[in-house]
Design a protein around this motif. Sequence first.
Motif, PDB file in Angstrom:
ATOM      1  N   THR A 128       0.831  -1.195   0.000  1.00 45.58           N
ATOM      2  CA  THR A 128       0.000   0.000   0.000  1.00 45.58           C
ATOM      3  C   THR A 128       0.871   1.252   0.000  1.00 45.58           C
ATOM      4  O   THR A 128       2.099   1.185   0.167  1.00 45.58           O
ATOM      5  N   ASN A 129       0.233   2.406  -0.133  1.00 45.66           N
ATOM      6  CA  ASN A 129       1.004   3.645  -0.138  1.00 45.66           C
ATOM      7  C   ASN A 129       1.633   3.917   1.221  1.00 45.66           C
ATOM      8  O   ASN A 129       2.586   4.685   1.320  1.00 45.66           O
ATOM      9  N   THR A 130       1.133   3.243   2.258  1.00 49.52           N
ATOM     10  CA  THR A 130       1.708   3.405   3.593  1.00 49.52           C
ATOM     11  C   THR A 130       2.679   2.281   3.954  1.00 49.52           C
ATOM     12  O   THR A 130       3.194   2.251   5.064  1.00 49.52           O
ATOM     13  N   GLY A 131       2.890   1.345   3.037  1.00 45.45           N
ATOM     14  CA  GLY A 131       3.898   0.318   3.253  1.00 45.45           C
ATOM     15  C   GLY A 131       3.415  -1.031   3.745  1.00 45.45           C
ATOM     16  O   GLY A 131       4.227  -1.934   3.976  1.00 45.45           O
ATOM     17  N   THR A 132       2.113  -1.188   3.894  1.00 44.22           N
ATOM     18  CA  THR A 132       1.584  -2.497   4.285  1.00 44.22           C
ATOM     19  C   THR A 132       1.697  -3.466   3.119  1.00 44.22           C
ATOM     20  O   THR A 132       1.348  -3.120   1.996  1.00 44.22           O
ATOM     21  N   LYS A 170       1.270  -2.971 -11.311  1.00 40.40           N
ATOM     22  CA  LYS A 170       0.043  -2.188 -11.411  1.00 40.40           C
ATOM     23  C   LYS A 170       0.065  -1.120 -10.334  1.00 40.40           C
ATOM     24  O   LYS A 170       0.420  -1.394  -9.194  1.00 40.40           O
ATOM     25  N   ALA A 171      -0.327   0.085 -10.728  1.00 40.51           N
ATOM     26  CA  ALA A 171      -0.522   1.183  -9.785  1.00 40.51           C
ATOM     27  C   ALA A 171      -2.011   1.412  -9.623  1.00 40.51           C
ATOM     28  O   ALA A 171      -2.756   1.410 -10.616  1.00 40.51           O
ATOM     29  N   ALA A 172      -2.457   1.618  -8.389  1.00 38.41           N
ATOM     30  CA  ALA A 172      -3.887   1.798  -8.141  1.00 38.41           C
ATOM     31  C   ALA A 172      -4.120   2.852  -7.074  1.00 38.41           C
ATOM     32  O   ALA A 172      -3.436   2.879  -6.043  1.00 38.41           O
ATOM     33  N   HIS A 173      -5.100   3.716  -7.350  1.00 41.81           N
ATOM     34  CA  HIS A 173      -5.492   4.738  -6.374  1.00 41.81           C
ATOM     35  C   HIS A 173      -6.942   5.102  -6.643  1.00 41.81           C
ATOM     36  O   HIS A 173      -7.251   5.602  -7.732  1.00 41.81           O
ATOM     37  N   ARG A 174      -7.810   4.801  -5.713  1.00 38.13           N
ATOM     38  CA  ARG A 174      -9.260   5.010  -5.861  1.00 38.13           C
ATOM     39  C   ARG A 174      -9.715   4.311  -7.148  1.00 38.13           C
ATOM     40  O   ARG A 174      -9.542   3.104  -7.281  1.00 38.13           O
ATOM     41  N   ASP A 175     -10.310   5.035  -8.093  1.00 35.31           N
ATOM     42  CA  ASP A 175     -10.830   4.407  -9.304  1.00 35.31           C
ATOM     43  C   ASP A 175      -9.804   4.312 -10.416  1.00 35.31           C
ATOM     44  O   ASP A 175     -10.087   3.799 -11.499  1.00 35.31           O
ATOM     45  N   PHE A 176      -8.605   4.801 -10.176  1.00 34.80           N
ATOM     46  CA  PHE A 176      -7.586   4.815 -11.220  1.00 34.80           C
ATOM     47  C   PHE A 176      -6.664   3.618 -11.075  1.00 34.80           C
ATOM     48  O   PHE A 176      -6.292   3.224  -9.967  1.00 34.80           O
ATOM     49  N   PHE A 177      -6.273   3.040 -12.201  1.00 35.67           N
ATOM     50  CA  PHE A 177      -5.223   2.043 -12.194  1.00 35.67           C
ATOM     51  C   PHE A 177      -4.503   2.068 -13.534  1.00 35.67           C
ATOM     52  O   PHE A 177      -5.065   2.485 -14.561  1.00 35.67           O
ATOM     53  N   ALA A 178      -3.266   1.616 -13.515  1.00 36.36           N
ATOM     54  CA  ALA A 178      -2.454   1.551 -14.727  1.00 36.36           C
ATOM     55  C   ALA A 178      -1.524   0.354 -14.626  1.00 36.36           C
ATOM     56  O   ALA A 178      -1.070   0.003 -13.522  1.00 36.36           O
ATOM     57  N   TRP A 179      -1.233  -0.240 -15.794  1.00 36.49           N
ATOM     58  CA  TRP A 179      -0.406  -1.442 -15.877  1.00 36.49           C
ATOM     59  C   TRP A 179       0.888  -1.155 -16.619  1.00 36.49           C
ATOM     60  O   TRP A 179       0.927  -0.333 -17.532  1.00 36.49           O
ATOM     61  N   GLY A 180       1.897  -1.932 -16.271  1.00 35.06           N
ATOM     62  CA  GLY A 180       3.095  -1.962 -17.078  1.00 35.06           C
ATOM     63  C   GLY A 180       2.951  -2.977 -18.199  1.00 35.06           C
ATOM     64  O   GLY A 180       1.930  -3.652 -18.329  1.00 35.06           O
ATOM     65  N   GLN A 181       4.010  -3.098 -18.996  1.00 34.67           N
ATOM     66  CA  GLN A 181       3.957  -3.964 -20.169  1.00 34.67           C
ATOM     67  C   GLN A 181       4.387  -5.396 -19.856  1.00 34.67           C
ATOM     68  O   GLN A 181       4.185  -6.286 -20.683  1.00 34.67           O
ATOM     69  N   GLY A 182       4.960  -5.611 -18.686  1.00 34.21           N
ATOM     70  CA  GLY A 182       5.337  -6.957 -18.272  1.00 34.21           C
ATOM     71  C   GLY A 182       6.789  -7.288 -18.546  1.00 34.21           C
ATOM     72  O   GLY A 182       7.408  -6.726 -19.456  1.00 34.21           O
TER      73      GLY A 182
END
Length: 115
Positions: free
Chosen positions: A52-56, A96-108
């Motif tokens: 998580t953004n807090t490190g969990t 994958k980055a995620a925050h609320r309704d937003f997410f984005a993926w890398g290419q792998g």
Amino acid sequence: QVQLVESGGGLVQPGGSLRLSCAVSGIIFGLHDMVWYRQVPGNQRELVAAITNTGTTNYADSVKGRFTISRDNAKNTVYLQMNSLKPEDTAVYYCKAAHRDFFAWGQGTQVTVSS
């Protein structure tokens, strides 16, 4: 423009180690939860580890004790240290980055564990 760029994949023998990196740009990295997934052709993408953004952190049972996820907010990068690799860890690994309704993926990045 949001970009997630994975690196560090490759061919490794069983029992070996790799460290994957995912460099992120175009978003406020410190606000986002970061997740590593993997996918084998013909199978669904599965969650490997999350921070998580807090490190969990959270891990799939199959990688607990072997993989470690970490993040460096100063470098906008998330890492996946993979130790004691097994042939069944072979897959394409995505971040994958995620925050609320937003997410984005890398290419792998491909990880192959084979002797």
